[in-house]
Design an enzyme around this catalytic site. Structure first.
Site, short mmCIF file in Angstrom:
data_model
loop_
_atom_site.label_atom_id
_atom_site.label_comp_id
_atom_site.label_asym_id
_atom_site.label_seq_id
_atom_site.Cartn_x
_atom_site.Cartn_y
_atom_site.Cartn_z
N ASP A 56 0.87 -1.17 0.00
CA ASP A 56 0.00 0.00 0.00
C ASP A 56 0.91 1.23 0.00
O ASP A 56 1.65 1.46 0.96
CB ASP A 56 -0.89 -0.01 1.25
CG ASP A 56 -1.83 1.19 1.32
OD1 ASP A 56 -1.66 2.15 0.53
OD2 ASP A 56 -2.72 1.18 2.19
N ASN A 84 3.41 4.64 -10.29
CA ASN A 84 2.25 4.80 -11.17
C ASN A 84 0.95 5.04 -10.41
O ASN A 84 0.06 5.71 -10.91
CB ASN A 84 2.10 3.55 -12.05
CG ASN A 84 0.75 3.48 -12.72
OD1 ASN A 84 0.45 4.27 -13.61
ND2 ASN A 84 -0.09 2.55 -12.29
N TYR A 164 -6.98 16.55 -8.08
CA TYR A 164 -6.02 15.76 -8.86
C TYR A 164 -4.93 16.67 -9.42
O TYR A 164 -3.73 16.40 -9.28
CB TYR A 164 -6.76 15.04 -9.98
CG TYR A 164 -5.88 14.18 -10.85
CD1 TYR A 164 -5.40 12.95 -10.39
CD2 TYR A 164 -5.53 14.57 -12.14
CE1 TYR A 164 -4.60 12.15 -11.18
CE2 TYR A 164 -4.74 13.77 -12.95
CZ TYR A 164 -4.28 12.56 -12.46
OH TYR A 164 -3.47 11.78 -13.25
N LYS A 168 -0.98 16.72 -8.27
CA LYS A 168 0.00 16.36 -9.29
C LYS A 168 0.98 17.50 -9.56
O LYS A 168 2.13 17.27 -9.93
CB LYS A 168 -0.71 15.93 -10.57
CG LYS A 168 -1.38 14.56 -10.48
CD LYS A 168 -0.35 13.44 -10.43
CE LYS A 168 -0.98 12.08 -10.60
NZ LYS A 168 0.02 10.99 -10.66
N VAL A 197 -5.29 8.76 -21.58
CA VAL A 197 -5.33 7.31 -21.83
C VAL A 197 -6.68 6.75 -21.42
O VAL A 197 -7.20 7.05 -20.34
CB VAL A 197 -4.21 6.60 -21.03
CG1 VAL A 197 -4.18 5.11 -21.37
CG2 VAL A 197 -2.86 7.24 -21.33
N THR A 199 -8.42 4.15 -19.82
CA THR A 199 -8.22 3.00 -18.93
C THR A 199 -9.54 2.51 -18.37
O THR A 199 -9.56 1.67 -17.46
CB THR A 199 -7.29 3.38 -17.76
OG1 THR A 199 -7.87 4.48 -17.05
CG2 THR A 199 -5.92 3.77 -18.27
#
Length: 264
Positions: A56, A84, A164, A168, A197, A199
């Site tokens: 984790d 990642n 987010y 980031k 992307v 996903t």
């Protein structure tokens, strides 16, 4: 053959890194919070170069245990760490700083985003640093995003994906600080955006699709030739090319999957 640790390897981009690296014959330690529940990881666990380790990234104790297990599996060294794993709460993805449902929701979303997206890579990097120091390549790759770039955000005018983007953006400075601290030891740190992307494991809801189309409209102003999301396979192929070419001279930078500042 080089050895890689991939954090957040249970699905999506992380899993694609695992698949592509194994295809090259590299040794891969795949970190996942719940590896037994990752059907796709379990399907490839028979590969002799793959080791699946429970970890984790927000838990220093868990990461210490994972690093100790990894050391036993790889002879005490690794060459490349790929950070990642990331967090984005779908319930608040499309809130701006001024329209969260409550102050408590805002604080919770920002705090969880920071803990996972900023502290997570720091804790992971620190846990595996002793193994990286004994490796040959000494590369640390952290997935970031063009949404963290203030100039691009200002130019596009897009105000959402708030927690987010903020977390980031802080992660970019983390990358810089590591690069400066460890450059003399031959380390290369790189923050890299995977591009946009796809996903998703299920089609977006009508509400999500509306938000996605709105976001695309903002960024099309800066990238009028953008053709839409790419697949994890396309993204990882391009990122690995950038990672393979990374040298100490490029340490500390934030680049796109294309190896430049063209984020879409």
């Amino acid at each position: 053959m080089p050895s890689y640790v991939v954090a957040g390897a249970s699905r999506g981009i992380g899993l694609q890194f695992v698949v592509d690296l194994l295809a090259r014959g590299d040794v891969v330690v795949a970190l996942a919070r719940n590896p037994d529940s990752s059907k796709q990881l379990q399907e490839i666990k028979g590969n002799k170069n793959l080791f699946i380790v429970k970890a984790d990234i927000t838990d220093a104790v868990s990461l210490k245990a994972a690093a100790e297990e990894t050391a036993k599996l790889t002879g005490g060294a690794i060459d490349v760490l790929i950070n990642n794993a990331a967090f984005q709460d779908a319930a608040h993805s499309y809130h701006t700083l001024v329209d969260f449902p409550s102050p408590e929701a805002l604080v919770s979303d920002l705090t969880t985003s920071f803990n996972t997206n900023v502290l997570g890579p720091i804790l992971t990097t620190n846990a595996f640093l002793p193994l990286l120091k004994k490796g040959t390549l000494k590369k640390v790759i952290t997935l970031d995003t063009g949404l963290a770039v203030p100039d691009l955000t200002l130019a596009s005018g897009y105000p959402k994906l708030t927690s987010y983007s903020i977390s980031k953006s802080a992660l970019e400075m983390v990358n810089v600080k590591y690069a400066l601290a460890l450059k003399s030891e031959g380390f290369s740190f790189l923050a890299i955006s995977p591009g946009v992307v796809n996903t998703r494991q299920a089609p977006p809801s009508p509400e999500e699709l509306k938000e996605i189309m709105e976001m695309g409209g903002y960024f099309m102003q800066q990238y009028p030739n953008w053709t839409g999301p790419i697949s994890p396979a396309e993204s990882v192929k391009m990122m690995l090319d950038v990672i393979d070419k990374l040298t100490v001279e490029g340490s500390g930078k934030l680049v796109s999957h294309k190896g430049n500042r063209d984020f879409l």
